[in-house]
Design an enzyme around this catalytic site. Structure first.
Site, mmCIF file in Angstrom:
data_model
loop_
_atom_site.group_PDB
_atom_site.id
_atom_site.type_symbol
_atom_site.label_atom_id
_atom_site.label_comp_id
_atom_site.label_asym_id
_atom_site.label_seq_id
_atom_site.Cartn_x
_atom_site.Cartn_y
_atom_site.Cartn_z
ATOM 1 C CE1 TYR A 171 -3.945 2.218 0.781
ATOM 2 C CE2 TYR A 171 -2.498 3.204 2.418
ATOM 3 C CZ TYR A 171 -3.663 3.236 1.676
ATOM 4 O OH TYR A 171 -4.545 4.281 1.837
ATOM 5 C CE LYS A 175 -3.616 5.096 -1.443
ATOM 6 N NZ LYS A 175 -4.661 5.666 -2.331
#
Length: 289
Positions: A171, A175
């Site tokens: 993640y 990002k």
């Protein structure tokens, strides 16, 4: 008249959470909205057209204009279809808000390939695919001599920028990639009349409630009448401003939480060592640490 009056927006992941708040506010501010959401679970599994349609129904009941789109941002064909749907339904596309996301948290030593691939696909590839097809549309408009005043708002995260979180290598990497993609796209698309910015939101959503070590914080109850700093609705006014024609900003990444907005800066020099010739290992040990 709202600040988005007459504008047409595609908002991904808009069936729940922050994306839902974006869609509702955009419609209240006069935008016509393509509400995209595949309707899957936190980990991206499954599909349900219901969440997107429910938001559309809510917008229409309030007098706004919206259509549902249940395509997956992982598919570039579905991304193209979402852009086409905006143009077919409302005659144009002015705004893209990339918001769709999933979680498959795991520590690196125990993470499997599917956990890595799925998260990178939805977040980073999902942003890139939507951005590609929207950019191609705006480029075509410019080449045809039609004026373009468009905006993209991407969704990064504290996990990938200023607050790395253990268990979120997939993640966080996705990002961080979105933040970098934003800066590159801002540089490329300025020539077509397109501004590109990103937010790193902190709010109560299905994903943050499921984040290891953070769920309890977001789940805390707020006494009636007090300001709820984790309400996802706090994020949407910033996104609406970035998407409006009143805003001139591009190439920016903002952390947004409650009543606070912080501009973020990327990697930069904090110290430098130099040598007059090739590096010696002992010198590096002594000077670099």
């Amino acid at each position: 008249m709202g600040i988005l009056e007459g504008r047409v927006a595609v908002i991904t992941g808009a069936g729940r959470g922050i994306g839902r708040e974006h869609a509702l506010l955009f419609a209240r501010e006069g935008a016509r909205v393509v509400v995209n959401d595949v309707g899957g679970a936190n980990d991206g599994s499954g599909a349900d057209a219901g969440p997107a349609q429910q938001v559309v129904d809510e917008i229409r009941a309030a007098g706004g204009q919206a259509v549902a789109n249940a395509g997956s941002v992982v598919s570039w064909a579905d991304a193209a279809a979402a852009v086409d749907q905006a143009v077919d339904e409302f005659g144009r596309l002015d705004i893209l808000v990339n918001n769709a996301g999933i979680l498959r948290d795991a520590f690196i030593a125990g993470m499997d390939e599917d956990q890595w691939d799925a998260v990178l696909a939805v977040h980073l590839k999902g942003h890139a695919g939507m951005l590609h097809h929207a950019a191609a549309y705006w480029k075509k408009q410019t080449k045809a001599g039609e004026p373009v005043d468009a905006a993209v708002v991407n969704t990064a995260s504290a996990s990938g920028t200023f607050m790395p979180n253990a268990g979120q290598a997939n993640y966080g990497a996705a990002k961080a990639g979105i933040a970098a993609l934003t800066l590159v796209a801002a540089d490329e698309l300025d020539r077509y009349g397109v501004r590109v910015n990103a937010i790193a939101p902190i709010a109560r959503t299905r994903l943050t409630l499921a984040t290891p070590g953070m769920g309890a914080l977001f789940a805390q109850e707020v006494p009636a009448g007090e300001f709820d700093a984790f309400d996802p609705a706090n994020i949407s006014p910033v996104v609406a401003h970035l998407a409006s024609q009143k805003c001139s900003l591009t190439g920016k990444v903002f952390a947004v939480q409650g009543g606070a907005i912080s501009e973020l800066a990327g990697w930069h020099d904090v110290s430098t060592i130099e040598a007059d010739g090739p590096w010696e290992l002992d010198d590096l040990a002594a000077r670099l640490g």
